[in-house]
Design a protein around this motif. Structure first.
Motif, PDB file in Angstrom:
ATOM      1  N   LEU A 117      -0.855  -2.918  -1.123  1.00 29.09           N
ATOM      2  CA  LEU A 117      -1.020  -2.473   0.255  1.00 29.09           C
ATOM      3  C   LEU A 117       0.300  -2.443   1.032  1.00 29.09           C
ATOM      4  CD1 LEU A 117      -2.677  -1.656   2.737  1.00 29.09           C
ATOM      5  CD2 LEU A 117      -3.293  -4.066   3.042  1.00 29.09           C
ATOM      6  N   PRO A 118       1.122  -3.496   0.993  1.00 23.50           N
ATOM      7  CA  PRO A 118       2.354  -3.465   1.800  1.00 23.50           C
ATOM      8  C   PRO A 118       3.291  -2.313   1.484  1.00 23.50           C
ATOM      9  CG  PRO A 118       1.917  -5.697   1.038  1.00 23.50           C
ATOM     10  CD  PRO A 118       0.943  -4.806   0.332  1.00 23.50           C
ATOM     11  N   ARG A 119       3.422  -1.944   0.206  1.00 23.95           N
ATOM     12  CA  ARG A 119       4.360  -0.878  -0.145  1.00 23.95           C
ATOM     13  C   ARG A 119       3.846   0.490   0.316  1.00 23.95           C
ATOM     14  NH1 ARG A 119       9.542   0.519  -0.303  1.00 23.95           N
ATOM     15  NH2 ARG A 119      10.087   1.856  -2.086  1.00 23.95           N
ATOM     16  N   TYR A 120       2.537   0.730   0.189  1.00 24.68           N
ATOM     17  CA  TYR A 120       1.999   1.984   0.725  1.00 24.68           C
ATOM     18  C   TYR A 120       2.206   2.032   2.242  1.00 24.68           C
ATOM     19  CZ  TYR A 120      -0.209   4.080  -3.391  1.00 24.68           C
ATOM     20  OH  TYR A 120      -0.431   4.708  -4.588  1.00 24.68           O
ATOM     21  N   ASN A 121       1.995   0.916   2.908  1.00 27.81           N
ATOM     22  CA  ASN A 121       2.203   0.867   4.353  1.00 27.81           C
ATOM     23  C   ASN A 121       3.657   1.155   4.700  1.00 27.81           C
ATOM     24  OD1 ASN A 121       0.955   0.010   7.064  1.00 27.81           O
ATOM     25  ND2 ASN A 121       2.778  -1.283   6.959  1.00 27.81           N
ATOM     26  N   GLU A 122       4.573   0.588   3.913  1.00 27.91           N
ATOM     27  CA  GLU A 122       6.002   0.772   4.166  1.00 27.91           C
ATOM     28  C   GLU A 122       6.434   2.225   3.963  1.00 27.91           C
ATOM     29  OE1 GLU A 122      10.190  -1.429   2.913  1.00 27.91           O
ATOM     30  OE2 GLU A 122       8.556  -1.369   1.448  1.00 27.91           O
ATOM     31  N   LEU A 123       5.853   2.893   2.969  1.00 28.78           N
ATOM     32  CA  LEU A 123       6.253   4.264   2.646  1.00 28.78           C
ATOM     33  C   LEU A 123       5.430   5.325   3.384  1.00 28.78           C
ATOM     34  CD1 LEU A 123       6.880   4.139  -1.216  1.00 28.78           C
ATOM     35  CD2 LEU A 123       8.555   4.058   0.635  1.00 28.78           C
ATOM     36  N   ALA A 124       4.523   4.896   4.255  1.00 26.71           N
ATOM     37  CA  ALA A 124       3.598   5.832   4.894  1.00 26.71           C
ATOM     38  C   ALA A 124       4.316   6.963   5.624  1.00 26.71           C
ATOM     39  CB  ALA A 124       2.669   5.090   5.848  1.00 26.71           C
ATOM     40  N   LYS A 125       5.374   6.649   6.347  1.00 27.38           N
ATOM     41  CA  LYS A 125       6.073   7.695   7.111  1.00 27.38           C
ATOM     42  C   LYS A 125       6.760   8.680   6.176  1.00 27.38           C
ATOM     43  CE  LYS A 125       6.531   5.001  11.311  1.00 27.38           C
ATOM     44  NZ  LYS A 125       7.425   4.345  12.289  1.00 27.38           N
ATOM     45  N   THR A 126       7.227   8.198   5.032  1.00 26.93           N
ATOM     46  CA  THR A 126       7.829   9.101   4.048  1.00 26.93           C
ATOM     47  C   THR A 126       6.763  10.027   3.457  1.00 26.93           C
ATOM     48  OG1 THR A 126       9.446   7.389   3.511  1.00 26.93           O
ATOM     49  CG2 THR A 126       9.250   9.223   1.968  1.00 26.93           C
ATOM     50  N   PHE A 127       5.588   9.466   3.170  1.00 25.95           N
ATOM     51  CA  PHE A 127       4.477  10.303   2.690  1.00 25.95           C
ATOM     52  C   PHE A 127       4.125  11.366   3.733  1.00 25.95           C
ATOM     53  CE2 PHE A 127       3.331   6.866  -0.378  1.00 25.95           C
ATOM     54  CZ  PHE A 127       3.146   7.654  -1.503  1.00 25.95           C
ATOM     55  N   LYS A 128       4.012  10.962   4.976  1.00 28.74           N
ATOM     56  CA  LYS A 128       3.587  11.900   6.020  1.00 28.74           C
ATOM     57  C   LYS A 128       4.633  12.973   6.262  1.00 28.74           C
ATOM     58  CE  LYS A 128       0.167   8.838   8.013  1.00 28.74           C
ATOM     59  NZ  LYS A 128      -0.383   8.114   9.155  1.00 28.74           N
ATOM     60  N   ALA A 129       5.904  12.616   6.078  1.00 29.91           N
ATOM     61  CA  ALA A 129       6.964  13.614   6.218  1.00 29.91           C
ATOM     62  C   ALA A 129       6.924  14.631   5.086  1.00 29.91           C
ATOM     63  CB  ALA A 129       8.319  12.921   6.253  1.00 29.91           C
ATOM     64  N   ASN A 130       6.176  14.306   4.042  1.00 33.27           N
ATOM     65  CA  ASN A 130       6.069  15.193   2.883  1.00 33.27           C
ATOM     66  C   ASN A 130       4.651  15.722   2.690  1.00 33.27           C
ATOM     67  OD1 ASN A 130       8.795  15.221   1.257  1.00 33.27           O
ATOM     68  ND2 ASN A 130       8.555  13.137   2.031  1.00 33.27           N
ATOM     69  N   GLY A 131       3.933  15.890   3.814  1.00 30.92           N
ATOM     70  CA  GLY A 131       2.676  16.625   3.789  1.00 30.92           C
ATOM     71  C   GLY A 131       1.405  15.827   3.595  1.00 30.92           C
ATOM     72  N   VAL A 132       1.496  14.498   3.573  1.00 30.92           N
ATOM     73  CA  VAL A 132       0.290  13.673   3.420  1.00 30.92           C
ATOM     74  C   VAL A 132      -0.242  13.306   4.810  1.00 30.92           C
ATOM     75  CG1 VAL A 132      -0.615  11.458   2.607  1.00 30.92           C
ATOM     76  CG2 VAL A 132       0.969  12.771   1.180  1.00 30.92           C
ATOM     77  N   ASP A 133      -1.506  13.636   5.061  1.00 33.75           N
ATOM     78  CA  ASP A 133      -2.098  13.393   6.380  1.00 33.75           C
ATOM     79  C   ASP A 133      -2.555  11.962   6.582  1.00 33.75           C
ATOM     80  OD1 ASP A 133      -2.037  16.164   7.407  1.00 33.75           O
ATOM     81  OD2 ASP A 133      -3.401  16.545   5.730  1.00 33.75           O
ATOM     82  N   ASP A 134      -3.014  11.325   5.521  1.00 35.47           N
ATOM     83  CA  ASP A 134      -3.514   9.953   5.669  1.00 35.47           C
ATOM     84  C   ASP A 134      -3.394   9.223   4.335  1.00 35.47           C
ATOM     85  OD1 ASP A 134      -4.571   7.748   6.933  1.00 35.47           O
ATOM     86  OD2 ASP A 134      -6.643   8.454   6.938  1.00 35.47           O
ATOM     87  N   ILE A 135      -3.333   7.905   4.423  1.00 37.03           N
ATOM     88  CA  ILE A 135      -3.344   7.037   3.246  1.00 37.03           C
ATOM     89  C   ILE A 135      -4.531   6.103   3.392  1.00 37.03           C
ATOM     90  CG2 ILE A 135      -2.109   5.279   1.917  1.00 37.03           C
ATOM     91  CD1 ILE A 135       0.502   6.446   3.010  1.00 37.03           C
ATOM     92  N   ILE A 136      -5.407   6.113   2.399  1.00 34.92           N
ATOM     93  CA  ILE A 136      -6.624   5.300   2.438  1.00 34.92           C
ATOM     94  C   ILE A 136      -6.552   4.214   1.380  1.00 34.92           C
ATOM     95  CG2 ILE A 136      -9.111   5.309   1.941  1.00 34.92           C
ATOM     96  CD1 ILE A 136      -9.251   8.073   3.212  1.00 34.92           C
ATOM     97  N   CYS A 137      -6.823   3.002   1.813  1.00 35.39           N
ATOM     98  CA  CYS A 137      -6.989   1.877   0.880  1.00 35.39           C
ATOM     99  C   CYS A 137      -8.488   1.634   0.744  1.00 35.39           C
ATOM    100  CB  CYS A 137      -6.292   0.635   1.416  1.00 35.39           C
ATOM    101  SG  CYS A 137      -6.622  -0.857   0.439  1.00 35.39           S
ATOM    102  N   MET A 138      -8.996   1.729  -0.476  1.00 35.72           N
ATOM    103  CA  MET A 138     -10.427   1.592  -0.745  1.00 35.72           C
ATOM    104  C   MET A 138     -10.678   0.320  -1.551  1.00 35.72           C
ATOM    105  SD  MET A 138     -13.248   3.702  -0.364  1.00 35.72           S
ATOM    106  CE  MET A 138     -12.629   5.385  -0.504  1.00 35.72           C
ATOM    107  N   SER A 139     -11.703  -0.427  -1.161  1.00 35.13           N
ATOM    108  CA  SER A 139     -12.061  -1.611  -1.933  1.00 35.13           C
ATOM    109  C   SER A 139     -13.550  -1.880  -1.797  1.00 35.13           C
ATOM    110  CB  SER A 139     -11.274  -2.835  -1.444  1.00 35.13           C
ATOM    111  OG  SER A 139     -11.561  -3.967  -2.236  1.00 35.13           O
TER     112      SER A 139
END
Length: 246
Positions: free
Chosen positions: A59-81
């Protein structure tokens, strides 16, 4: 542990599920269409909230990279459990997760539909999700990274960096940057303004709140404010930062 075949569902639609969530002390139903329709979404799924690898790395690494993902066309990041909404909400508050949407698959319906619901009765967990990640475009799976069918809880391919390398091979995540600062310090303000000007996202640790004078000396070997760290390297004060960028 009895595992399914872990079939790659690339090219298939994600399961149609309604998730029971809590927001502002009220029940809110969220549907698959709401989460995925017309969007590009990264999903990563894990065995359980508060468990070690999930909390320390996944979870922390996805949270940290979220802005990089969004700058590259990703609208949202979902953590499912496969946890209930109360557990997921408590975990969200306990973690750095502001850039990730935590979704409780409480009944395991979504995970079962993905063919990744596994029996972890040996750990007292009951049915949980196998660890995986996927890129979903307009409700259709574009790419899956499923952890190998090995004993325990393998964590080799569903990490944020592997997904980012698929989504944007040329993307370079910003180096982790921290500023140790003191309230009212003009040099601290100068350093922060310079980092902002250069496009750096940074975390600020303020004297008297998150950091002490002793911590400043122990971490940096210096007694002056601010002290700036970039990518694990001590840069120094505001003048040192100017030299670094020069």
């Amino acid at each position: 542990m009895s595992n399914p075949n872990f079939a790659d569902k690339s090219g298939q639609a994600v399961p149609q599920v309604t998730f029971a969530t809590r927001a502002n002390d009220e029940w809110v139903n969220r549907t698959t269409d709401e989460l995925f329709k017309g969007k590009t979404v990264v999903v990563f799924s894990l065995p359980g909230a508060f468990t070690p690898t999930c909390s320390s790395t996944h979870l922390p690494r996805y949270n940290e990279l979220a802005k990089t993902f969004k700058a590259n066309g990703v609208d949202d990041i979902i953590c499912m459990s496969v946890n209930d909404t109360f557990v997921m909400n408590a975990w969200a508050e306990d973690q750095e997760s502001d850039n990730v949407t935590l979704i409780p698959d409480g009944n395991g319906e979504f995970t079962d539909g993905m063919g990744l619901l596994v029996d972890k009765a040996d750990l007292g967990f009951g049915k949980r999700s196998w660890r995986y990640s996927m890129l979903v475009k307009d409700g259709v799976v574009d790419k899956m990274f499923i952890e190998p069918d090995l004993p325990g809880d393998p964590f080799e391919v569903s990490d944020a960096d592997t997904m980012l390398a698929y989504v944007a091979p040329d993307a370079k995540p910003a180096a982790a940057t921290v500023v140790l600062s003191k309230p009212g310090c003009p040099f601290c303000a100068k350093a922060k303004a310079l980092l902002t000007e250069k496009g750096y996202e940074f975390e600020e640790l303020v004297m008297g709140k998150e950091v002490s004078f002793t911590s400043l000396k122990a971490l940096s070997g210096n007694e002056s404010w601010p002290q700036v760290f970039i990518g694990g390297k001590l840069i120094g004060g505001s003048d040192d930062l100017e030299s670094y960028f020069a």
